[in-house]
Design an enzyme around this catalytic site. Structure first.
Site, short mmCIF file in Angstrom:
data_model
loop_
_atom_site.label_atom_id
_atom_site.label_comp_id
_atom_site.label_asym_id
_atom_site.label_seq_id
_atom_site.Cartn_x
_atom_site.Cartn_y
_atom_site.Cartn_z
N LYS A 145 35.25 -34.97 14.98
CA LYS A 145 36.71 -34.78 14.97
C LYS A 145 37.14 -34.36 13.58
O LYS A 145 36.96 -35.10 12.61
CB LYS A 145 37.44 -36.06 15.39
N GLY B 140 50.10 -42.85 14.23
CA GLY B 140 50.50 -44.24 14.05
C GLY B 140 51.97 -44.53 14.30
O GLY B 140 52.43 -45.65 14.11
N ALA C 229 47.26 -38.65 18.74
CA ALA C 229 48.30 -39.24 17.89
C ALA C 229 49.67 -39.23 18.53
O ALA C 229 50.05 -38.27 19.22
CB ALA C 229 48.39 -38.54 16.54
N GLY C 230 50.38 -40.31 18.33
CA GLY C 230 51.77 -40.41 18.74
C GLY C 230 52.02 -41.24 19.98
O GLY C 230 53.15 -41.61 20.27
N ASN D 234 44.69 -44.75 18.90
CA ASN D 234 44.15 -45.89 18.17
C ASN D 234 45.21 -46.99 18.07
O ASN D 234 45.10 -48.07 18.66
CB ASN D 234 43.69 -45.45 16.78
N THR D 235 46.30 -46.69 17.33
CA THR D 235 47.29 -47.72 17.02
C THR D 235 47.96 -48.30 18.26
O THR D 235 48.24 -49.50 18.30
CB THR D 235 48.35 -47.13 16.07
#
Lengths: 78, 257
Positions: free
Chosen positions: B100, B161, B187-188, B209-210
């Site tokens: 990535k 995040g 993301a997001g 992830n977050t």
């Protein structure tokens, strides 16, 4: 850039590992250095003076005075 | 229904959810969330070994790279050179060429620097890497990345995040329509419905992830994400109804008493 360190009288090499200075005995192989630090060679990758060091050469490659090593592994990340 | 798989650079996967391994309270919690998510790919970062305390627990003690595909990332890299250097090390450490790529532009927004990203993509592809590339949600940039050798396009849904959810469905959909490689929102995502939205737009997958790691119950959220990605995918395959401006009764009007 390769850092030039004054050669010591006992022939030991002054190297930098992950930004920390260390002295290692003369004719130490990279495999010995990794073992001395306490790392599993199968789980790390090594760069010396900005060049990748193939794992297959760890046994034969000798640590030289002034070498700058980066030893990395995988950590959690997104 | 036939098995619904997706492939990237010739490798096939059943789960369309990719999860990160950062920000968890412990490796144990991370491993439990991974199991609940059903993900077959995890992103990992490359960092210096702590040479003064080399016996600290390691990620690979908890998540087995032989069972789960590790996708090394370049998080924290702000130039093409740093990203390329990081991935060369990653390939040497793990032997993986599927990676990535993300090259960040600034710390405040963590928005990608597309000029550096494009340059790094070309170099990596030339060295035999298979880069999945984090990028802006711009259909033209996406095409340029594909031409440069990206094996997957991974536009942001919102800043890394932030958990704000997909901010621009129109551009994500345009990227999906124009791409001939997989598109994954990276993301997001903040909660399960955000992941479903990405999948309903026709994305091949979602990377997060977050949203899982910072949920009050990460393992439960991981299970929710698994279901939402599957639900969104099924809804996309089913083909949603057309939208109308006014009501349309579901019961027949004929035969009213």
């Amino acid at each position: 850039m390769k850092r030039k360190t004054a050669m010591s009288l006992d022939g030991s090499a002054g190297v930098t590992i992950n930004g920390e200075r260390r002295r290692v005995a003369a004719r130490t192989s990279l495999a010995q250095l990794i073992a001395e630090i306490g790392l599993d060679p199968l789980r790390v990758a090594v760069e010396c003076n900005l060049e990748i060091v193939p794992r297959s050469t760890f046994e034969t490659r000798l640590v030289e005075d002034g070498d700058d090593y980066e030893i990395v592994h995988f950590v959690g990340g997104g | 229904m036939a098995k619904d798989q997706w492939s990237v650079a010739g490798r096939s996967f059943t789960s369309r959810l990719i999860i990160g391994t950062g920000k968890y309270k412990s490796f144990g919690e991370n491993a439990a969330a991974l199991a609940a998510s059903g993900a077959e790919i995890v992103t990992v970062a490359v960092r210096r070994v702590n040479i003064s305390d080399p016996k600290q627990p390691m990620l690979t003690d908890f998540i087995d790279p032989k069972k789960v595909t590790f996708l090394p990332n370049t998080a924290g890299c702000f130039t093409a050179e740093d990203a390329i250097r990081t991935l060369r090390l990653a390939r040497e450490a793990g032997g993986w060429d599927l990676v990535k790529l993300e090259v960040l532009g600034e710390a405040r927004t963590l928005y990608p620097n597309m000029r550096e990203t494009l340059r790094a993509t070309e170099v990596l592809a030339g060295e035999g890497f298979l880069p999945m590339v984090y990028c802006v949600d711009d259909p033209i940039a996406a095409k340029q990345l594909e031409e440069a050798g990206a094996v997957a396009i991974m536009p942001l849904g919102a800043p890394i995040g932030s958990g704000l959810g997909l901010q621009n469905r129109v551009t994500i959909r345009l990227i999906v329509e124009g791409a001939s490689v997989p598109v994954l929102v990276d993301a997001g995502v903040g909660t399960a419905s955000d992941a479903a939205v990405a999948m309903e737009l026709g994305c091949d997958g979602v990377l997060m992830n977050t949203a899982i790691a910072e949920a009050k119950e990460p393992v439960t959220m991981a299970a929710a994400m698994k279901l939402s990605v599957e639900a969104g995918r099924l809804a996309y395959l089913a083909g949603r109804m057309a939208k109308r401006r006014y009501a349309d009764p579901s019961s027949p009007l004929a035969g009213l008493i």
